[in-house]
Design a protein around this motif. Structure first.
Motif, PDB file in Angstrom:
ATOM      1  N   ALA A   1       0.816  -1.126   0.026  1.00  0.00           N
ATOM      2  CA  ALA A   1      -0.101  -0.207   0.180  1.00  0.00           C
ATOM      3  C   ALA A   1       0.831   1.304   0.101  1.00  0.00           C
ATOM      4  N   LEU A   2       1.974   1.096   0.734  1.00  0.00           N
ATOM      5  CA  LEU A   2       2.835   2.467   0.970  1.00  0.00           C
ATOM      6  C   LEU A   2       3.711   2.739  -0.394  1.00  0.00           C
ATOM      7  N   PHE A   3       3.987   1.553  -1.169  1.00  0.00           N
ATOM      8  CA  PHE A   3       4.566   1.594  -2.209  1.00  0.00           C
ATOM      9  C   PHE A   3       3.553   2.464  -3.490  1.00  0.00           C
ATOM     10  N   ASN A   4       2.382   2.109  -3.550  1.00  0.00           N
ATOM     11  CA  ASN A   4       1.446   2.618  -4.427  1.00  0.00           C
ATOM     12  C   ASN A   4       1.156   3.977  -4.177  1.00  0.00           C
ATOM     13  N   LEU A   5       1.372   4.249  -2.882  1.00  0.00           N
ATOM     14  CA  LEU A   5       1.149   5.685  -2.352  1.00  0.00           C
ATOM     15  C   LEU A   5       2.417   6.456  -2.832  1.00  0.00           C
ATOM     16  N   TRP A   6       3.543   5.865  -2.658  1.00  0.00           N
ATOM     17  CA  TRP A   6       4.962   6.586  -3.162  1.00  0.00           C
ATOM     18  C   TRP A   6       4.788   6.788  -4.709  1.00  0.00           C
ATOM     19  N   LEU A   7       4.090   5.791  -5.450  1.00  0.00           N
ATOM     20  CA  LEU A   7       3.922   5.854  -6.995  1.00  0.00           C
ATOM     21  C   LEU A   7       3.225   7.047  -7.324  1.00  0.00           C
ATOM     22  N   ASP A   8       2.177   7.209  -6.589  1.00  0.00           N
ATOM     23  CA  ASP A   8       1.264   8.388  -6.654  1.00  0.00           C
ATOM     24  C   ASP A   8       1.890   9.683  -6.708  1.00  0.00           C
ATOM     25  N   PHE A   9       2.721   9.799  -5.366  1.00  0.00           N
ATOM     26  CA  PHE A   9       3.526  10.882  -5.042  1.00  0.00           C
ATOM     27  C   PHE A   9       4.674  11.201  -5.995  1.00  0.00           C
ATOM     28  N   ALA A  10       5.247  10.165  -6.358  1.00  0.00           N
ATOM     29  CA  ALA A  10       6.490  10.353  -7.366  1.00  0.00           C
ATOM     30  C   ALA A  10       6.139  10.797  -8.756  1.00  0.00           C
ATOM     31  N   THR A  11       4.722  10.215  -9.095  1.00  0.00           N
ATOM     32  CA  THR A  11       4.236  10.624 -10.536  1.00  0.00           C
ATOM     33  C   THR A  11       3.983  12.076 -10.440  1.00  0.00           C
ATOM     34  N   ALA A  12       3.235  12.426  -9.341  1.00  0.00           N
ATOM     35  CA  ALA A  12       2.991  13.911  -9.371  1.00  0.00           C
ATOM     36  C   ALA A  12       4.229  14.669  -9.344  1.00  0.00           C
ATOM     37  N   ASP A  13       5.136  14.208  -8.657  1.00  0.00           N
ATOM     38  CA  ASP A  13       6.343  15.107  -8.662  1.00  0.00           C
ATOM     39  C   ASP A  13       7.035  15.053  -9.931  1.00  0.00           C
ATOM     40  N   ALA A  14       7.142  14.099 -10.637  1.00  0.00           N
ATOM     41  CA  ALA A  14       7.697  13.992 -11.804  1.00  0.00           C
ATOM     42  C   ALA A  14       6.673  14.695 -13.066  1.00  0.00           C
ATOM     43  N   MET A  15       5.407  14.716 -12.578  1.00  0.00           N
ATOM     44  CA  MET A  15       4.743  15.469 -13.600  1.00  0.00           C
ATOM     45  C   MET A  15       4.679  16.870 -13.620  1.00  0.00           C
ATOM     46  N   ARG A  16       4.705  17.123 -12.465  1.00  0.00           N
ATOM     47  CA  ARG A  16       4.738  18.760 -12.192  1.00  0.00           C
ATOM     48  C   ARG A  16       6.205  19.437 -12.851  1.00  0.00           C
ATOM     49  N   TYR A  17       7.183  18.614 -12.788  1.00  0.00           N
ATOM     50  CA  TYR A  17       8.539  19.083 -13.601  1.00  0.00           C
ATOM     51  C   TYR A  17       8.404  18.952 -15.050  1.00  0.00           C
ATOM     52  N   PHE A  18       7.652  18.112 -15.638  1.00  0.00           N
ATOM     53  CA  PHE A  18       7.375  17.952 -16.937  1.00  0.00           C
ATOM     54  C   PHE A  18       6.419  18.880 -17.370  1.00  0.00           C
ATOM     55  N   PHE A  19       5.446  19.192 -16.694  1.00  0.00           N
ATOM     56  CA  PHE A  19       4.419  20.265 -16.880  1.00  0.00           C
ATOM     57  C   PHE A  19       4.987  21.527 -17.139  1.00  0.00           C
ATOM     58  N   ASP A  20       5.976  21.876 -15.934  1.00  0.00           N
ATOM     59  CA  ASP A  20       6.554  23.102 -16.117  1.00  0.00           C
ATOM     60  C   ASP A  20       7.515  23.352 -17.237  1.00  0.00           C
ATOM     61  N   LYS A  21       8.170  22.157 -17.460  1.00  0.00           N
ATOM     62  CA  LYS A  21       9.156  22.364 -18.783  1.00  0.00           C
ATOM     63  C   LYS A  21       8.276  22.328 -19.992  1.00  0.00           C
ATOM     64  N   CYS A  22       7.242  21.928 -20.078  1.00  0.00           N
ATOM     65  CA  CYS A  22       6.278  22.075 -21.392  1.00  0.00           C
ATOM     66  C   CYS A  22       5.701  23.408 -21.634  1.00  0.00           C
ATOM     67  N   THR A  23       5.328  24.007 -20.341  1.00  0.00           N
ATOM     68  CA  THR A  23       5.076  25.520 -20.278  1.00  0.00           C
ATOM     69  C   THR A  23       6.172  26.478 -20.535  1.00  0.00           C
ATOM     70  N   ALA A  24       7.330  26.109 -20.145  1.00  0.00           N
ATOM     71  CA  ALA A  24       8.716  27.039 -20.586  1.00  0.00           C
ATOM     72  C   ALA A  24       8.631  26.891 -22.099  1.00  0.00           C
ATOM     73  N   PHE A  25       8.588  25.788 -22.647  1.00  0.00           N
ATOM     74  CA  PHE A  25       9.074  25.491 -24.149  1.00  0.00           C
ATOM     75  C   PHE A  25       7.754  25.530 -25.046  1.00  0.00           C
ATOM     76  N   ASN A  26       6.777  26.001 -24.480  1.00  0.00           N
ATOM     77  CA  ASN A  26       5.314  26.403 -25.154  1.00  0.00           C
ATOM     78  C   ASN A  26       4.734  25.076 -25.757  1.00  0.00           C
ATOM     79  N   HIS A  27       4.827  24.095 -25.154  1.00  0.00           N
ATOM     80  CA  HIS A  27       4.122  22.755 -25.708  1.00  0.00           C
ATOM     81  C   HIS A  27       2.883  22.548 -24.746  1.00  0.00           C
ATOM     82  N   ASP A  28       1.762  22.639 -25.540  1.00  0.00           N
ATOM     83  CA  ASP A  28       0.507  22.413 -25.030  1.00  0.00           C
ATOM     84  C   ASP A  28       0.012  21.163 -25.293  1.00  0.00           C
TER      85      ASP A  28
END
Length: 311
Positions: free
Chosen positions: A107-134
């Motif tokens: 259960a904790l590993f699945n929660l970690w995956l949820d958190f880690a995915t959010a952490d990764a996608m926040r960075y990905f989303f910010d980079k896409c915004t910076a380079f005008n990828h919608d």
């Protein structure tokens, strides 16, 4: 409460401190919980009945009628901590979360995956915004699924590097005369997937990327570090091993009390009842889940609850 919901509630308490036990809150108040997907984490807690909707505390206009049907603005909803049946909704009840032994590795590993995915996608989303990828919803979902799977083995910081590289490559494509920004953006889901597949196939060591200053790990990330020594540089495979080690540690004092007679009786019963293969299969499964030998034997010797006891 399950371990993942308890840890998530403890993180919410940290993010809202000292508000959780004494006042209503909305999703917008919980930004310190995680880098992204705060609404999804709050939904998890509501579905687990750890928190509950508080309509009387909502701002005017949160609920409205449309064509005779009651509607609401999701991010304006108000919530309150669900009171403990014995202790209510106070600091004493919340202190149980701090003192709790977290041992459900799955259960904790699945929660970690949820958190880690959010952490990764926040960075990905910010980079896409910076380079005008919608990205559209389908492209975003495809990248998200790919990164979540990668995080089962890689660290968040390695996934950040992959995201940076792929977004940068797509930005370079957008500058070519025969490419548009839209066409370049459309290559991103495939680029991310192929980069990760190539690294796995060739055994390439993916470099780690530093956490951006504007993207703290949030209360949930801090608790994973504090309780289990897990952070953005911990590979997913090591995360699971650390969580399993924590569970085995909690089982250790009980395992030391196993009487040898009980073990011998258990082995004799398996032979007498011709259940040896099933016993070995269960034993192997527990070892794979992170138990040491004593812990696995103790789990097998634990009495199975009867139907009336379960009720």
């Amino acid at each position: 409460m399950s371990d993942d919901h308890a840890l998530l509630l403890l993180a919410l308490n940290v993010a809202l401190s000292p508000r959780l036990g004494s006042a209503a809150f909305s999703v917008n108040d919980c930004t310190a919980l995680a880098p992204l997907d705060v609404g999804a984490f709050i939904d998890k807690l509501e579905m687990a009945h750890a928190i509950r909707e508080a309509p009387l505390d909502a701002m005017p206009g949160t609920y409205f009628l449309r064509y005779g049907e009651l509607m609401f603005h999701t991010r304006a909803l108000s919530y309150r901590l669900t009171p403990d049946i014995h202790l209510g909704a106070n600091d004493e009840a919340l202190s149980l979360l701090i003192e709790r032994e977290y041992a459900d590795a799955s259960a904790l590993f699945n929660l970690w995956l949820d958190f880690a995915t959010a952490d990764a996608m926040r960075y990905f989303f910010d980079k896409c915004t910076a380079f005008n990828h919608d990205l559209d919803a389908k492209q975003y979902s495809e990248v998200r699924s790919t990164l979540r799977e990668a995080l089962k083995t890689l660290s968040v910081s390695q996934v950040w590097f992959v995201a940076w590289k792929c977004v940068k490559d797509a930005a370079s494509l957008a500058r070519l005369v025969y490419y548009t920004e839209e066409r370049a953006t459309a290559t991103l889901p495939g680029k991310v997937r192929r980069t990760l597949e190539k690294a796995e196939k060739e055994g390439t060591v993916i470099r780690k990327w530093d956490r951006p200053d504007h993207q703290p790990s949030g209360a949930l990330g801090m608790l994973f570090t504090e309780l289990f020594g897990i952070d953005e540089d911990t590979p997913g495979a090591d995360v699971l091993a650390l969580l399993n080690a924590s569970r085995a540690e909690h089982c250790e004092p009980q395992n030391a009390m196993l009487p040898p007679e009980a073990v011998r009786r258990w082995l004799c019963e398996a032979l007498a009842n011709d259940t040896g293969p099933q016993m070995l299969e269960r034993f192997a499964g527990l070892i794979r889940d992170g138990y040491d030998v004593d812990g696995a034997v103790h789990a097998l010797l634990a009495p199975t609850p009867t139907s009336s006891a379960a009720l």
